[in-house]
Motif scaffolding. Structure first.
Motif, short mmCIF file in Angstrom:
data_model
loop_
_atom_site.label_atom_id
_atom_site.label_comp_id
_atom_site.label_asym_id
_atom_site.label_seq_id
_atom_site.Cartn_x
_atom_site.Cartn_y
_atom_site.Cartn_z
N ASN A 69 0.85 -1.19 0.00
CA ASN A 69 0.00 0.00 0.00
C ASN A 69 0.88 1.24 0.00
O ASN A 69 1.64 1.47 0.95
CB ASN A 69 -0.90 -0.03 1.24
CG ASN A 69 -1.86 1.14 1.29
OD1 ASN A 69 -1.45 2.28 1.45
ND2 ASN A 69 -3.15 0.86 1.16
N ALA A 70 0.79 2.04 -1.05
CA ALA A 70 1.68 3.19 -1.20
C ALA A 70 1.50 4.19 -0.07
O ALA A 70 2.48 4.74 0.45
CB ALA A 70 1.43 3.87 -2.54
N GLU A 71 0.25 4.45 0.34
CA GLU A 71 0.03 5.44 1.40
C GLU A 71 0.60 4.97 2.72
O GLU A 71 1.20 5.75 3.47
CB GLU A 71 -1.46 5.73 1.54
CG GLU A 71 -1.77 6.86 2.52
CD GLU A 71 -1.03 8.16 2.19
OE1 GLU A 71 -0.64 8.86 3.15
OE2 GLU A 71 -0.82 8.47 0.99
N HIS A 72 0.47 3.66 3.02
CA HIS A 72 1.06 3.14 4.25
C HIS A 72 2.58 3.26 4.21
O HIS A 72 3.22 3.60 5.21
CB HIS A 72 0.66 1.68 4.46
CG HIS A 72 -0.80 1.49 4.72
ND1 HIS A 72 -1.41 0.26 4.65
CD2 HIS A 72 -1.78 2.38 5.06
CE1 HIS A 72 -2.70 0.40 4.94
NE2 HIS A 72 -2.93 1.68 5.18
N PHE A 73 3.15 2.97 3.04
CA PHE A 73 4.61 3.10 2.89
C PHE A 73 5.03 4.54 3.13
O PHE A 73 5.98 4.81 3.88
CB PHE A 73 5.03 2.65 1.48
CG PHE A 73 6.51 2.71 1.24
CD1 PHE A 73 7.30 1.59 1.39
CD2 PHE A 73 7.13 3.91 0.87
CE1 PHE A 73 8.68 1.64 1.19
CE2 PHE A 73 8.50 3.97 0.67
CZ PHE A 73 9.27 2.83 0.83
N LEU A 74 4.34 5.48 2.50
CA LEU A 74 4.73 6.88 2.59
C LEU A 74 4.54 7.43 4.00
O LEU A 74 5.37 8.22 4.48
CB LEU A 74 3.94 7.70 1.57
CG LEU A 74 4.29 7.41 0.11
CD1 LEU A 74 3.30 8.09 -0.83
CD2 LEU A 74 5.71 7.85 -0.21
#
Length: 339
Positions: A69-74
């Motif tokens: 999940n890109a948002e979790h990563f960011l």
């Protein structure tokens, strides 16, 4: 050559890293066991404790993030950046069944379009350096060249390649022949993208990971791939904490230093957990690997495994150090857990 310590859940936390750096220096870069954010939490208590700068006495530490999940990563990357970190590592290598079933770790490798989209979003969303640790596919190594094509589209700080598929776990030998082909493909792509430059390993710095368990394994690899500038060691160092120092200086692991290292790790766990049960469990995890460094270790391994108190455990460890010898080059064949 640069030497990295691979992350191993339950073992290579800050207590272990600090003791390794103190007693067996020589590791250039350490990676944390993966941080697994979700919609509820970005950094759990134990994950935050492990990455806090005041808890780490190593020069170069890179937190590893496990997510699709890109948002979790960011969000996690931003939290780590606030703590002073400048680089994070994306885990695309974990072969655990529970991880893979959620399309995380090496499970995401079977979905190249989703992987490409994830990388695009995270590189667009942060100015931090991002490295990737990858396997060569989930089910089939034929996916490896396609994965390299995806990776080269992004300005990776480094690409750490473990040339096994997810299905291989840690069984058998890593596919070094294919690793060589991937190096050549990345180098060719790098020359095409930057015709005025020729770094010898393509436009992305590459690190090798997989079955460098002894000094001989490392020397054989170095002879075969002299253009590779970094290697990541995992189980070999857990089994022989002095391995990197031995490769660098020729100084073999000795009992006195190993015992001091052991005692500091044990004391560190007792302080972190505030009680002996979890400390004992963590030490038993370490001995699953390290026991193989000793001659005729079988009965001692059983006593360590069955110990129910630190007193029992201490007696077993004292007997092992007092009665058995270290194997400087390790056993003829390591019988290490395939995890």
């Amino acid at each position: 050559m640069k030497f990295y310590l691979a992350p191993l859940e339950g073992i290579t936390g800050h207590v272990y890293r600090n003791a390794l750096e103190k007693y067996f220096p020589g590791t250039d870069r350490y990676f944390t066991p993966f941080i697994a954010p979700d919609q509820n939490r970005i950094l759990r208590t134990k994950e935050r404790r492990d990455v806090l700068p005041e808890n780490n006495r190593v020069a170069d530490l890179v937190p590893q993030i496990l997510t699709n999940n890109a948002e979790h990563f960011l969000q996690t990357a931003r939290a780590l950046q606030e703590l002073g970190y400048q680089e994070v590592n994306l885990n695309l290598g974990c072969p655990s069944g529970t991880v893979v079933s959620r399309k995380r770790g090496s499970g995401l490798l079977a979905y190249p379009e989703e992987l490409d989209r994830l990388l695009e979003q995270i590189f667009d969303g942060t100015d931090m350096k991002i490295s990737v640790k990858t396997r060569i596919g989930r089910d089939d190594a034929e996916d490896a060249l396609l994965l390299m094509e995806i990776y080269r589209r992004y300005p990776l700080a480094e690409l750490i390649i473990h040339p096994r598929t997810q299905k291989d776990f840690y069984r058998g030998e890593p596919n070094q022949k294919l690793f060589g082909e991937l190096l050549a493909a990345l180098e060719k792509c790098g020359e095409e993208d930057n015709p005025a430059q020729n770094s010898g390993s393509g436009s992305i710095p590459v690190c090798y990971n997989g079955n460098l368990l002894t000094e001989k394994n490392y020397l054989d690899f170095r002879e075969r791939f002299p253009q590779v500038g970094a290697v990541m060691l995992g189980r070999g160092v857990i089994a022989n904490p002095g391995l990197i120092r031995q490769i660098r200086t020729g100084q073999p692991t000795d009992k006195k230093t190993l015992r001091s290292f052991h005692d500091e790790v044990l004391q560190g766990y007792r302080e972190v957990f505030g009680e002996d049960k979890n400390a004992l469990f963590r030490m038993k995890e370490m001995w699953i690997y390290m026991i193989h460094l000793f001659s005729s270790h079988e009965k001692y391994a059983k006593k360590i495994r069955k110990a129910q108190s630190l007193a029992e455990y201490g007696c077993a460890v004292d007997a092992l150090f007092g009665e058995q010898e270290l194997l400087p080059a390790g056993p003829e064949r390591w019988k290490l857990p395939e995890r």
